[in-house]
Motif scaffolding. Structure first.
Motif, mmCIF file in Angstrom:
data_model
loop_
_atom_site.group_PDB
_atom_site.id
_atom_site.type_symbol
_atom_site.label_atom_id
_atom_site.label_comp_id
_atom_site.label_asym_id
_atom_site.label_seq_id
_atom_site.Cartn_x
_atom_site.Cartn_y
_atom_site.Cartn_z
ATOM 1 N N LYS A 115 19.699 15.549 54.263
ATOM 2 C CA LYS A 115 19.301 15.531 52.932
ATOM 3 C C LYS A 115 18.178 14.273 52.723
ATOM 4 C CE LYS A 115 22.613 18.113 50.721
ATOM 5 N NZ LYS A 115 22.297 19.081 49.727
ATOM 6 N N PHE A 121 18.774 9.944 44.290
ATOM 7 C CA PHE A 121 19.774 10.821 45.010
ATOM 8 C C PHE A 121 21.179 10.275 45.343
ATOM 9 C CE2 PHE A 121 21.735 13.357 48.671
ATOM 10 C CZ PHE A 121 21.963 14.404 47.732
ATOM 11 N N CYS A 128 20.255 12.905 38.480
ATOM 12 C CA CYS A 128 19.155 13.521 39.765
ATOM 13 C C CYS A 128 19.703 14.876 39.702
ATOM 14 C CB CYS A 128 20.019 12.782 40.910
ATOM 15 S SG CYS A 128 19.463 13.938 42.403
ATOM 16 N N LYS A 130 19.082 17.081 42.079
ATOM 17 C CA LYS A 130 19.504 17.643 43.226
ATOM 18 C C LYS A 130 21.160 17.319 43.235
ATOM 19 C CE LYS A 130 16.917 17.322 46.763
ATOM 20 N NZ LYS A 130 17.283 19.167 47.261
ATOM 21 N N ARG A 131 21.493 16.241 42.745
ATOM 22 C CA ARG A 131 22.830 15.872 42.867
ATOM 23 C C ARG A 131 23.634 16.645 41.671
ATOM 24 N NH1 ARG A 131 22.360 10.896 42.208
ATOM 25 N NH2 ARG A 131 23.128 10.744 40.090
ATOM 26 N N CYS A 137 15.493 14.364 36.415
ATOM 27 C CA CYS A 137 14.998 13.676 37.729
ATOM 28 C C CYS A 137 14.439 12.236 37.394
ATOM 29 C CB CYS A 137 13.632 14.356 38.295
ATOM 30 S SG CYS A 137 13.014 13.650 39.455
ATOM 31 N N CYS A 161 12.344 18.221 40.438
ATOM 32 C CA CYS A 161 12.718 17.357 41.732
ATOM 33 C C CYS A 161 11.640 17.205 42.496
ATOM 34 C CB CYS A 161 13.742 18.073 42.625
ATOM 35 S SG CYS A 161 14.278 17.074 44.152
ATOM 36 N N PRO A 200 12.012 23.066 45.352
ATOM 37 C CA PRO A 200 12.936 22.800 44.334
ATOM 38 C C PRO A 200 13.070 23.946 43.447
ATOM 39 C CG PRO A 200 11.245 21.225 44.043
ATOM 40 C CD PRO A 200 11.096 22.021 45.439
ATOM 41 N N PRO A 204 17.091 23.043 42.490
ATOM 42 C CA PRO A 204 16.749 21.836 43.399
ATOM 43 C C PRO A 204 17.852 21.014 44.045
ATOM 44 C CG PRO A 204 17.031 21.148 41.106
ATOM 45 C CD PRO A 204 16.890 22.670 41.067
ATOM 46 N N GLU A 205 19.015 21.750 43.564
ATOM 47 C CA GLU A 205 20.124 21.317 44.273
ATOM 48 C C GLU A 205 20.329 22.132 45.752
ATOM 49 O OE1 GLU A 205 21.404 24.711 42.139
ATOM 50 O OE2 GLU A 205 20.128 23.096 41.947
ATOM 51 N N ASP A 207 18.668 23.006 49.394
ATOM 52 C CA ASP A 207 17.653 22.432 50.448
ATOM 53 C C ASP A 207 17.350 23.564 51.171
ATOM 54 O OD1 ASP A 207 17.746 19.571 49.324
ATOM 55 O OD2 ASP A 207 19.594 19.346 50.688
ATOM 56 N N HIS A 271 9.165 18.569 49.076
ATOM 57 C CA HIS A 271 10.495 19.113 49.316
ATOM 58 C C HIS A 271 11.093 19.497 50.685
ATOM 59 C CE1 HIS A 271 14.601 20.533 47.674
ATOM 60 N NE2 HIS A 271 14.517 19.448 47.078
#
Length: 332
Positions: A115, A121, A128, A130-131, A137, A161, A200, A204-205, A207, A271
């Motif tokens: 990650k 994050f 966040c 992503k989280r 962001c 993100c 993202p 964005p969560e 990967d 990213h």
């Protein structure tokens, strides 16, 4: 850290069934990233499936293809005779990552799937995307010195993100056009490393483009003509155990002073590992000169965008590309 169930299958099929059938299950190998995430409360799996007893550790070379098992340790890959001989770019990238202790624990598969190290994050007190998707962001208006300058566009600003992928190894694998082999509930498949990681976009969560329960089993690199002229350049705040501010994997196939083909990829700027295909094409047929390299760096920077504190990367990145190419070409 909340209690969890720990399972240790000896068969690949059993491991895949354990994870694919349970959304609260996670694979674990070296654990150098996952354990940190669990300690910080960022992830809280109810089941850990230890895959260290699966037969995925071999490093072997057959008929022009180097196959690296997903459970091969980063340190073992970096020191392997065939890697050093045929793909020294990969060895250089691995040796520049983390610390010796971590390289002795981290696996190839885990390195690929690690990650981001974005501080927001890891800080559960701050928004966040992503989280927690659509929470915002924090890096956009916060401390974004280490953040992305490529691939940050999104149709929905609420899902932005600008975190970067942290792997050095993956930058080299992108430049070497490696294949990633996967096994999952739907069987086996192969995907280019460039297609494995995601930008993202609207999610964005996420990967990677892995499906639920899929497990990386190996990485394959085909023979190429880049072993003699390649270099991995990592610009960082300190000489050891630091993530890249900007990194460049550069490889050249040179014939009589002209570039037949080139490979370029960057880390610390997006990213995902950022392949510079347009810059590669601009180098084909060009003389091995600093002027050629600077023109390629200009091409590489098309679309780059800073967010304040990381604006310096807009100058650092092209200079790093030029330096990596000069070193790869043997020009001091």
């Amino acid at each position: 850290m909340k209690p969890f169930q720990y399972l240790r299958p000896s068969k690949l099929k059993a491991a895949i069934e354990m994870v694919s059938g349970d959304p609260q299950a996670r694979y674990i190998a070296g654990g150098t990233n996952l354990i940190d995430l669990m300690k910080r409360g960022i992830v809280a799996p109810e089941k850990l499936v230890d895959i260290n007893h699966l037969p995925l550790k071999k490093i072997e070379y057959k008929t022009g293809v180097l196959r690296i098992g997903a459970l091969a340790l980063n340190s073992e890959v970096a020191a392997h005779e065939t890697v050093l001989q045929k793909h020294p770019l990969l060895a250089q990238a691995l040796d520049s990552g983390a610390s010796g202790q971590l390289r002795n624990m981290a696996t190839v598969g885990g390195n690929i799937l690690q990650k981001t190290r974005c501080t927001y994050f890891y800080d559960t007190a701050l928004p966040c995307n992503k989280r927690e998707p659509e929470s915002g962001c924090s890096a956009l208006e916060g401390i974004n010195r280490l953040h992305a300058i490529f691939g940050t566009e999104t149709e929905n600003p609420a899902k932005t993100c600008i975190a970067v992928h942290p792997s050095d190894m993956c930058v080299a694998l992108a430049a070497l056009d490696a294949d990633v082999l996967l096994s999952g509930p739907g069987g086996e498949r192969r995907i280019k490393i460039a297609d494995l990681h995601r930008l993202p976009g609207a999610n964005p969560e996420l990967d990677t483009n892995l499906e639920r329960g899929e497990l990386i089993t190996a990485v394959e690199i085909r023979d190429n003509a880049f072993a003699r002229n390649s270099h991995y350049l990592k610009v960082r705040d300190r000489a050891s155990y630091a993530f890249a501010i900007v990194s460049v994997a550069a490889a050249l196939d040179i014939d009589n002073g002209q570039i037949r083909s080139a490979r370029l990829a960057m880390g610390g700027v997006a990213h995902k590992p950022w392949r510079l295909i347009a810059a590669e094409k601009s180098l084909e047929g060009q003389p091995v000169t600093e002027s050629s390299f600077r023109k390629a760096a200009e091409v590489a920077m098309v679309g780059a965008r800073g967010f304040g504190q990381n604006d310096f990367k807009l100058k650092l990145a092209p200079n790093a590309i030029v330096q990596a190419l000069l070193t790869a070409a043997g020009i001091e």
